[in-house]
Design a protein around this motif. Structure first.
Motif, PDB file in Angstrom:
ATOM      1  N   VAL A 109      21.924  -9.656  21.954  1.00 24.02           N
ATOM      2  CA  VAL A 109      22.865 -10.505  21.213  1.00 24.02           C
ATOM      3  C   VAL A 109      22.157 -11.815  20.914  1.00 24.02           C
ATOM      4  N   ILE A 110      22.231 -12.245  19.657  1.00 26.82           N
ATOM      5  CA  ILE A 110      21.718 -13.573  19.280  1.00 26.82           C
ATOM      6  C   ILE A 110      22.936 -14.472  19.132  1.00 26.82           C
ATOM      7  N   LEU A 111      22.883 -15.618  19.778  1.00 25.12           N
ATOM      8  CA  LEU A 111      24.070 -16.452  19.928  1.00 25.12           C
ATOM      9  C   LEU A 111      23.766 -17.900  19.575  1.00 25.12           C
ATOM     10  N   THR A 112      24.674 -18.549  18.814  1.00 24.01           N
ATOM     11  CA  THR A 112      24.464 -19.966  18.514  1.00 24.01           C
ATOM     12  C   THR A 112      25.778 -20.737  18.545  1.00 24.01           C
ATOM     13  N   VAL A 135      25.819 -25.243   6.201  1.00 22.82           N
ATOM     14  CA  VAL A 135      25.905 -23.818   6.568  1.00 22.82           C
ATOM     15  C   VAL A 135      24.704 -23.029   6.046  1.00 22.82           C
ATOM     16  N   ALA A 136      24.235 -23.358   4.855  1.00 22.95           N
ATOM     17  CA  ALA A 136      23.076 -22.647   4.283  1.00 22.95           C
ATOM     18  C   ALA A 136      21.840 -22.845   5.168  1.00 22.95           C
ATOM     19  N   TYR A 137      21.657 -24.064   5.671  1.00 19.43           N
ATOM     20  CA  TYR A 137      20.530 -24.376   6.561  1.00 19.43           C
ATOM     21  C   TYR A 137      20.671 -23.625   7.884  1.00 19.43           C
ATOM     22  N   ARG A 138      21.885 -23.627   8.428  1.00 22.27           N
ATOM     23  CA  ARG A 138      22.147 -22.920   9.683  1.00 22.27           C
ATOM     24  C   ARG A 138      21.923 -21.412   9.517  1.00 22.27           C
ATOM     25  N   ALA A 158      18.201 -20.654   9.460  1.00 25.51           N
ATOM     26  CA  ALA A 158      17.660 -20.698  10.825  1.00 25.51           C
ATOM     27  C   ALA A 158      18.015 -19.414  11.585  1.00 25.51           C
ATOM     28  N   PHE A 159      19.255 -18.964  11.439  1.00 26.19           N
ATOM     29  CA  PHE A 159      19.709 -17.750  12.132  1.00 26.19           C
ATOM     30  C   PHE A 159      18.881 -16.541  11.682  1.00 26.19           C
ATOM     31  N   LYS A 160      18.620 -16.473  10.375  1.00 24.37           N
ATOM     32  CA  LYS A 160      17.815 -15.370   9.821  1.00 24.37           C
ATOM     33  C   LYS A 160      16.411 -15.369  10.431  1.00 24.37           C
ATOM     34  N   THR A 161      15.852 -16.563  10.603  1.00 26.39           N
ATOM     35  CA  THR A 161      14.525 -16.710  11.199  1.00 26.39           C
ATOM     36  C   THR A 161      14.512 -16.179  12.625  1.00 26.39           C
ATOM     37  N   VAL A 162      15.593 -16.466  13.376  1.00 22.11           N
ATOM     38  CA  VAL A 162      15.686 -16.000  14.764  1.00 22.11           C
ATOM     39  C   VAL A 162      15.826 -14.470  14.813  1.00 22.11           C
ATOM     40  N   VAL A 163      16.577 -13.905  13.883  1.00 20.36           N
ATOM     41  CA  VAL A 163      16.714 -12.439  13.809  1.00 20.36           C
ATOM     42  C   VAL A 163      15.341 -11.803  13.589  1.00 20.36           C
ATOM     43  N   GLU A 164      14.576 -12.352  12.647  1.00 18.31           N
ATOM     44  CA  GLU A 164      13.232 -11.813  12.361  1.00 18.31           C
ATOM     45  C   GLU A 164      12.316 -11.948  13.575  1.00 18.31           C
ATOM     46  N   TYR A 165      12.418 -13.090  14.244  1.00 13.02           N
ATOM     47  CA  TYR A 165      11.594 -13.355  15.436  1.00 13.02           C
ATOM     48  C   TYR A 165      11.846 -12.289  16.504  1.00 13.02           C
ATOM     49  N   VAL A 215      24.536 -14.351   7.503  1.00 10.27           N
ATOM     50  CA  VAL A 215      23.306 -13.565   7.697  1.00 10.27           C
ATOM     51  C   VAL A 215      23.611 -12.065   7.601  1.00 10.27           C
ATOM     52  N   VAL A 216      24.674 -11.643   8.268  1.00 14.43           N
ATOM     53  CA  VAL A 216      25.047 -10.223   8.252  1.00 14.43           C
ATOM     54  C   VAL A 216      25.324  -9.766   6.816  1.00 14.43           C
ATOM     55  N   ARG A 217      26.041 -10.568   6.079  1.00 12.88           N
ATOM     56  CA  ARG A 217      26.363 -10.218   4.685  1.00 12.88           C
ATOM     57  C   ARG A 217      25.091 -10.157   3.834  1.00 12.88           C
ATOM     58  N   GLN A 218      24.225 -11.159   3.969  1.00 12.44           N
ATOM     59  CA  GLN A 218      22.985 -11.192   3.175  1.00 12.44           C
ATOM     60  C   GLN A 218      22.091 -10.003   3.501  1.00 12.44           C
ATOM     61  N   LEU A 219      21.921  -9.715   4.785  1.00 13.12           N
ATOM     62  CA  LEU A 219      21.022  -8.629   5.176  1.00 13.12           C
ATOM     63  C   LEU A 219      21.594  -7.258   4.834  1.00 13.12           C
ATOM     64  N   SER A 220      22.921  -7.150   4.849  1.00  9.38           N
ATOM     65  CA  SER A 220      23.519  -5.853   4.496  1.00  9.38           C
ATOM     66  C   SER A 220      23.386  -5.585   2.999  1.00  9.38           C
ATOM     67  N   GLN A 221      23.181  -6.665   2.221  1.00 10.54           N
ATOM     68  CA  GLN A 221      22.998  -6.489   0.777  1.00 10.54           C
ATOM     69  C   GLN A 221      21.523  -6.308   0.400  1.00 10.54           C
ATOM     70  N   ASP A 222      20.632  -6.620   1.356  1.00 11.91           N
ATOM     71  CA  ASP A 222      19.197  -6.421   1.103  1.00 11.91           C
ATOM     72  C   ASP A 222      18.850  -4.957   1.340  1.00 11.91           C
TER      73      ASP A 222
END
Length: 228
Positions: free
Chosen positions: A33-36, A72-75, A78-85, A112-119
Motif C-alpha cells: 500500500v502506498i499512503l500519503t 493537486v496536480a503537483y501532489r 509526486a504520487f505517480k513518481t512513488v508508484v514507479e519507484y 493517479v489511478v484514473r490516469q494510469l487506468s487510461q494509459d
C-alpha cells in the motif's frame, strides 16, 4: 507488533526528493500500500503511522511519503513518481499495490489511478485498488461543486472510509456519487466522525483501530478476488 521494520528512503522527484518510510512485514510481502497525507501534516500524521504499522504487522508492505504542497496536480505527479519507484524496486518484488491517501492525499491517489487506468501501458494490473480516507468530496458548505470526476472514471475497486459527520463529504452526496461509479466500491462510515476522524466521547485509538481493521479486511477480500 514484532518482526516488522521501518526503512527510511529518499525518492528522487525532479530536482529534489520525497521523504518516505517503508513499513516492512516480517515475511516477504506480496502486496503493498502506498499512503500519503492530507493538505496539512506529513507522512507521520498519527492515522497514517497507525495504518502503516497495522498493515505491516498483518503482512502487507506499506510505503508512506511526504509531499508538501496544496496543488493537486503537483501532489498527483509526486504520487505517480512513488508508484514507479516501488514498481521498479529490486528490494520488494510485489504482485500489486493499492494506492491510499487521507483527504487531499486521496484526491491525488484517485487522480493517479484514473490516469494510469487510461494509459495503455498499465494493463499489467499492478494497481489493485484505491483507498480513500476522508475523501474531500466538496469544500465545507459548498456542496454544489463536487470533486467526483476521477472517481467516476476509476475502474479498479475503491474503498471509502469517511466520517458520517464529515463537513467535506456529506453522506448523501458521497452515496450518490458511489451509486454512479462503475468500479466495485464500498463505503465504511465512521459514526459521528468529522473530517479529521474525531468522534466526541470516543478514544482516538479506537477510531484508528476501526479504520485499520476495515482497510485490511477490504484489501484481503480484493486480493483474494483477484487471485482465486
Amino acid at each position: 507488533m514484532s518482526g516488522q521494520a521501518e526503512v527510511k528512503v529518499k525518492i528522487p522527484f525532479g530536482n529534489k526528493s520525497l521523504d518516505a518510510i517503508f513499513s516492512v512485514p516480517e515475511k516477504k510481502p506480496t502486496y503493498g500500500v502506498i499512503l500519503t497525507h492530507g493538505a496539512g501534516g506529513d507522512m507521520n500524521f498519527p492515522q497514517l503511522v497507525s495504518l502503516a504499522d497495522y498493515l505491516a504487522s498483518h503482512g502487507v508492505l506499506c510505503l508512506r511519503f511526504t509531499c508538501k504542497g496544496l496543488n493537486v496536480a503537483y501532489r498527483t505527479k509526486a504520487f505517480k513518481t512513488v508508484v514507479e519507484y516501488l514498481k521498479l524496486s529490486d528490494d520488494y518484488k510485489l504482485s500489486g499495490v493499492f494506492l491510499a491517501g487521507r483527504s487531499m492525499g486521496s484526491r491525488a491517489a484517485a487522480s493517479v489511478v484514473r490516469q494510469l487506468s487510461q494509459d495503455d501501458d498499465d494493463d499489467d494490473g499492478f494497481i489493485q485498488g484505491l483507498v480513500c480516507l476522508s475523501y474531500p468530496l466538496h469544500r465545507p458548505k459548498l456542496q454544489s461543486k463536487l470533486r467526483d470526476e476521477d472517481l467516476l472514471l476509476t475502474r479498479c475497486p475503491v474503498l471509502f472510509v469517511s466520517g458520517s459527520a464529515d463537513e467535506m463529504c456529506e453522506k448523501q452526496l458521497l452515496e450518490g456519487v458511489v451509486s454512479k461509479m462503475k468500479a466495485p466500491k464500498k463505503i465504511h462510515w465512521i459514526d459521528k466522525a468529522n473530517h479529521g476522524m474525531a468522534v466526541k466521547g470516543r478514544r482516538t485509538e479506537d477510531v484508528m483501530e476501526e479504520i485499520n481493521v476495515q482497510v485490511f479486511s477490504w484489501l484481503r477480500e480484493n486480493v483474494q478476488l483477484e487471485h482465486k
